[in-house]
Motif scaffolding. Sequence first.
Motif, PDB file in Angstrom:
ATOM      1  N   LYS A  73     -19.111 -52.105  24.176  1.00 42.87           N
ATOM      2  CA  LYS A  73     -20.204 -50.947  24.389  1.00 42.87           C
ATOM      3  C   LYS A  73     -19.782 -49.696  24.573  1.00 42.87           C
ATOM      4  CE  LYS A  73     -23.189 -54.596  26.154  1.00 42.87           C
ATOM      5  NZ  LYS A  73     -24.104 -55.199  27.226  1.00 42.87           N
ATOM      6  N   GLU A  74     -18.501 -49.450  24.707  1.00 45.00           N
ATOM      7  CA  GLU A  74     -18.057 -47.910  25.009  1.00 45.00           C
ATOM      8  C   GLU A  74     -18.430 -47.359  26.038  1.00 45.00           C
ATOM      9  OE1 GLU A  74     -18.198 -45.727  21.223  1.00 45.00           O
ATOM     10  OE2 GLU A  74     -17.025 -47.431  19.929  1.00 45.00           O
ATOM     11  N   ILE A  75     -18.429 -48.052  27.131  1.00 41.70           N
ATOM     12  CA  ILE A  75     -19.191 -47.571  28.333  1.00 41.70           C
ATOM     13  C   ILE A  75     -18.032 -46.830  29.162  1.00 41.70           C
ATOM     14  CG2 ILE A  75     -19.762 -48.221  30.732  1.00 41.70           C
ATOM     15  CD1 ILE A  75     -21.267 -50.613  29.240  1.00 41.70           C
ATOM     16  N   PHE A  76     -18.381 -45.663  29.823  1.00 40.19           N
ATOM     17  CA  PHE A  76     -17.322 -44.712  30.509  1.00 40.19           C
ATOM     18  C   PHE A  76     -17.773 -45.232  31.914  1.00 40.19           C
ATOM     19  CE2 PHE A  76     -16.146 -40.419  32.323  1.00 40.19           C
ATOM     20  CZ  PHE A  76     -14.840 -40.666  32.118  1.00 40.19           C
ATOM     21  N   PRO A  77     -16.953 -46.019  32.775  1.00 38.87           N
ATOM     22  CA  PRO A  77     -17.456 -46.639  33.845  1.00 38.87           C
ATOM     23  C   PRO A  77     -17.254 -45.671  35.118  1.00 38.87           C
ATOM     24  CG  PRO A  77     -15.190 -47.436  33.470  1.00 38.87           C
ATOM     25  CD  PRO A  77     -15.517 -46.700  32.251  1.00 38.87           C
ATOM     26  N   VAL A  78     -18.323 -44.675  35.139  1.00 41.12           N
ATOM     27  CA  VAL A  78     -18.150 -43.693  36.073  1.00 41.12           C
ATOM     28  C   VAL A  78     -18.321 -44.165  37.535  1.00 41.12           C
ATOM     29  CG1 VAL A  78     -19.117 -41.778  37.082  1.00 41.12           C
ATOM     30  CG2 VAL A  78     -19.012 -41.875  34.666  1.00 41.12           C
ATOM     31  N   GLU A  79     -19.030 -45.186  37.794  1.00 36.14           N
ATOM     32  CA  GLU A  79     -19.398 -45.656  39.269  1.00 36.14           C
ATOM     33  C   GLU A  79     -18.136 -46.587  39.594  1.00 36.14           C
ATOM     34  OE1 GLU A  79     -21.444 -44.675  41.395  1.00 36.14           O
ATOM     35  OE2 GLU A  79     -22.186 -43.223  39.354  1.00 36.14           O
ATOM     36  N   THR A  80     -17.482 -47.401  38.537  1.00 37.69           N
ATOM     37  CA  THR A  80     -16.338 -47.876  39.189  1.00 37.69           C
ATOM     38  C   THR A  80     -15.167 -46.945  39.277  1.00 37.69           C
ATOM     39  OG1 THR A  80     -17.051 -49.896  37.676  1.00 37.69           O
ATOM     40  CG2 THR A  80     -14.642 -49.879  38.062  1.00 37.69           C
ATOM     41  N   MET A  81     -15.026 -45.913  38.658  1.00 40.70           N
ATOM     42  CA  MET A  81     -13.930 -45.101  39.076  1.00 40.70           C
ATOM     43  C   MET A  81     -14.012 -44.415  40.406  1.00 40.70           C
ATOM     44  SD  MET A  81     -12.857 -43.626  35.392  1.00 40.70           S
ATOM     45  CE  MET A  81     -14.289 -42.946  34.738  1.00 40.70           C
ATOM     46  N   ARG A  82     -15.282 -44.207  40.577  1.00 43.50           N
ATOM     47  CA  ARG A  82     -15.725 -43.832  42.039  1.00 43.50           C
ATOM     48  C   ARG A  82     -15.326 -44.550  42.975  1.00 43.50           C
ATOM     49  NH1 ARG A  82     -21.061 -40.165  39.983  1.00 43.50           N
ATOM     50  NH2 ARG A  82     -20.016 -38.389  39.156  1.00 43.50           N
ATOM     51  N   LYS A  83     -15.520 -46.065  42.809  1.00 39.86           N
ATOM     52  CA  LYS A  83     -15.150 -46.830  43.902  1.00 39.86           C
ATOM     53  C   LYS A  83     -13.448 -46.779  44.163  1.00 39.86           C
ATOM     54  CE  LYS A  83     -18.833 -50.436  43.281  1.00 39.86           C
ATOM     55  NZ  LYS A  83     -19.017 -51.620  42.841  1.00 39.86           N
ATOM     56  N   ALA A  84     -12.885 -46.654  42.925  1.00 37.43           N
ATOM     57  CA  ALA A  84     -11.386 -46.469  43.009  1.00 37.43           C
ATOM     58  C   ALA A  84     -10.936 -45.257  43.813  1.00 37.43           C
ATOM     59  CB  ALA A  84     -10.921 -46.385  41.424  1.00 37.43           C
ATOM     60  N   ALA A  85     -11.632 -44.268  43.626  1.00 39.62           N
ATOM     61  CA  ALA A  85     -11.429 -42.916  44.386  1.00 39.62           C
ATOM     62  C   ALA A  85     -11.777 -43.214  45.584  1.00 39.62           C
ATOM     63  CB  ALA A  85     -12.212 -41.720  43.860  1.00 39.62           C
ATOM     64  N   GLN A  86     -12.842 -44.137  46.226  1.00 41.81           N
ATOM     65  CA  GLN A  86     -12.746 -44.571  47.768  1.00 41.81           C
ATOM     66  C   GLN A  86     -11.669 -45.168  48.289  1.00 41.81           C
ATOM     67  OE1 GLN A  86     -16.434 -46.623  48.012  1.00 41.81           O
ATOM     68  NE2 GLN A  86     -17.669 -44.996  46.857  1.00 41.81           N
TER      69      GLN A  86
END
Length: 419
Positions: A73-86
């Motif tokens: 679906k060509e999704i840029f997983p912003v929220e997942t990456m922010r979880k990684a940043a946490q």
Amino acid sequence: MAVVGPLSRIARIGSTFCRNNSVVSSRSSQRRGIVSCIDPSHGLTDEQKEFQKVAFDFAANEMAPHMADWDQKEIFPVETMRKAAQLGFGGIYVQPDVGGSGLSRLDTSIIFEALSTGCVSTTAYISIHNMCAWMIDTFGNNEQREKFCPDLCSMEKFASYCLTEPGSGSDAASLLTSAQKKGDHYILNGSKAFISGGGDTDVYVVMCRTGVKGPKGISCLVVEKGTPGLSFGKKEKKVGWNSQPTRAVIFEDCEVPVTNRLGEEGQGFNIAMKGLNGGRINIASCSLGAAHASLLLARDHLLVRKQFGEALANNQYLQFKLAEMATKLVASRLLVREAAKALQTNHPDAVSLCSMAKLFVTDECFNICNQALQMHGGYGYLKDYAVQQFVRDIRVHQILEGTNEVMRMIISRNLLMES
């Protein structure tokens, strides 16, 4: 801003994450490298093993279950990456005083390898984002560091690296994007091609020409999204890396404050190359994660798939192929880690070692993934099977951050200079 020690930050948040996700899938166990001879934790300190485990668990629980969906679906997983940043993964080798984790290049490689077992494409973007944050942290003044780095480390904002142009890929020093100084602003004109995150990200680290032809006339500007004159091309349709958008970045009389220049005029090419040395280690590390995961998928398939009345694992040809894959994986990992240590210590051979690592590891890890697909037979070509996505996602690693042909040029030039 309260400064938390980098390791304690990752370990503390990671242990909380793991407690909240106590049911770990068998896929997670595989990705942590339970096969001892290819165990990616060999040779690591207890502290490195701790944040490696955090990264593997995050990959298994937050990335792997969505990898195929993000791709299709060509999704840029912003929220997942922010979880990684946490967990501290938004600015891994950025200094702690501006929100980074302050870890070493080796630590960074360990983390990116682990994360890539869950999704190569997403991890590769995170690695580019980390490179941009490091460039601002390293070459920016205190005002620039305090302005940009905290939001990048938290991934409240995302960054893109802008060097390649439609007419200058491997020959980066010939770039044409120009910046003319007028008062307290630069007027930026030109375009950049193949920019990861382009259009969806907030901060663009741009190499542009402020002076004479060649590398000495290049400077580095930080351009913020929303700046008048900044626009983007269409979203590119790609073979892999589909969880991150790729677009052209276009500058038309784009006014950028002089205060957004990193370093002095003419230092841009040096800044770009220093960023890429680390980027080559990062992208090689992402290839390691893909190869490790693909090898385990192939091993598992050989154990359960039967042909001619017995498991494929009993076929000596496939046994030998699996042994070769494992050997090349471990050799690749050792080379990446040696290069990472050289880069961290500013060893005189760091540039050549980073180039060797990028060349050898992206080639060999692609071959490992491709062989793993072959071992799956027709099933490997189906999108229901993860191995095909690993193949598609790491193919581009042989091209970006300097093509592998350019890596050969860098290595041979170093050898011949010493003869």
